[in-house]
Scaffold this motif. Structure first.
Motif, PDB file in Angstrom:
ATOM      1  N   GLU A 132      38.584  34.049 -22.931  1.00  0.00           N
ATOM      2  CA  GLU A 132      39.435  34.355 -24.088  1.00  0.00           C
ATOM      3  C   GLU A 132      40.618  35.221 -23.680  1.00  0.00           C
ATOM      4  O   GLU A 132      41.758  34.972 -24.084  1.00  0.00           O
ATOM      5  CB  GLU A 132      38.591  35.081 -25.134  1.00  0.00           C
ATOM      6  N   SER A 133      40.371  36.234 -22.867  1.00  0.00           N
ATOM      7  CA  SER A 133      41.470  37.107 -22.444  1.00  0.00           C
ATOM      8  C   SER A 133      42.430  36.364 -21.521  1.00  0.00           C
ATOM      9  O   SER A 133      43.644  36.580 -21.576  1.00  0.00           O
ATOM     10  CB  SER A 133      40.928  38.365 -21.763  1.00  0.00           C
ATOM     11  N   LEU A 134      41.907  35.463 -20.682  1.00  0.00           N
ATOM     12  CA  LEU A 134      42.785  34.681 -19.808  1.00  0.00           C
ATOM     13  C   LEU A 134      43.663  33.729 -20.608  1.00  0.00           C
ATOM     14  O   LEU A 134      44.842  33.537 -20.284  1.00  0.00           O
ATOM     15  CB  LEU A 134      41.961  33.892 -18.787  1.00  0.00           C
ATOM     16  N   VAL A 135      43.096  33.129 -21.650  1.00  0.00           N
ATOM     17  CA  VAL A 135      43.876  32.210 -22.483  1.00  0.00           C
ATOM     18  C   VAL A 135      45.007  32.959 -23.178  1.00  0.00           C
ATOM     19  O   VAL A 135      46.145  32.480 -23.221  1.00  0.00           O
ATOM     20  CB  VAL A 135      42.963  31.502 -23.509  1.00  0.00           C
ATOM     21  N   SER A 136      44.724  34.137 -23.692  1.00  0.00           N
ATOM     22  CA  SER A 136      45.792  34.897 -24.355  1.00  0.00           C
ATOM     23  C   SER A 136      46.850  35.332 -23.338  1.00  0.00           C
ATOM     24  O   SER A 136      48.047  35.321 -23.634  1.00  0.00           O
ATOM     25  CB  SER A 136      45.216  36.100 -25.095  1.00  0.00           C
ATOM     26  N   ALA A 137      46.441  35.694 -22.131  1.00  0.00           N
ATOM     27  CA  ALA A 137      47.410  36.065 -21.095  1.00  0.00           C
ATOM     28  C   ALA A 137      48.274  34.868 -20.713  1.00  0.00           C
ATOM     29  O   ALA A 137      49.494  35.007 -20.519  1.00  0.00           O
ATOM     30  CB  ALA A 137      46.683  36.608 -19.865  1.00  0.00           C
ATOM     31  N   CYS A 138      47.671  33.686 -20.636  1.00  0.00           N
ATOM     32  CA  CYS A 138      48.442  32.477 -20.313  1.00  0.00           C
ATOM     33  C   CYS A 138      49.448  32.164 -21.411  1.00  0.00           C
ATOM     34  O   CYS A 138      50.570  31.741 -21.133  1.00  0.00           O
ATOM     35  CB  CYS A 138      47.508  31.293 -20.108  1.00  0.00           C
TER      36      CYS A 138
END
Length: 101
Positions: free
Chosen positions: A53-59
């Motif tokens: 989830e945090s990686l998706v928001s960072a992307c």
């Protein structure tokens, strides 16, 4: 003879009882191990989902920044072409000229 038979049966029963208890303990231990494995796997899955989830928001943040960069770069190129009086397609020239300060 029946008395002797009873004693032998009781002796065999006494010998078998620890085995029965150990098999019950073994079954209980196996169920505890299975429960521990289930808890651990659910916890690891939760951690992975949180990280994804945090990686998706960072992307998403990176994508929007890059798209903004590309848009500004394209706008600068169009503005430079208008200022140099290079012919543009009419629809682009009108949109660029109206947006100039």
């Amino acid at each position: 003879m029946s008395n002797e038979y009873r004693l032998r049966c009781n002796a065999y029963a006494a010998l078998d009882q620890p085995l029965i208890l150990s098999s019950v303990a073994e079954i209980s231990r196996r169920s505890e191990v299975r429960a521990a494995i289930a808890i651990q796997s659910h916890w690891r899955a939760f951690i992975v989902r949180r990280n994804v989830e945090s990686l998706v928001s960072a992307c998403s943040v990176m994508q929007s920044g890059f798209r903004g960069h590309c848009g500004r770069k394209r706008a600068r190129k169009l503005e430079a072409r208008v200022r140099q009086n290079i012919s543009l397609p009419i629809c682009l020239a009108r949109s660029v000229i109206t947006s100039l300060p």
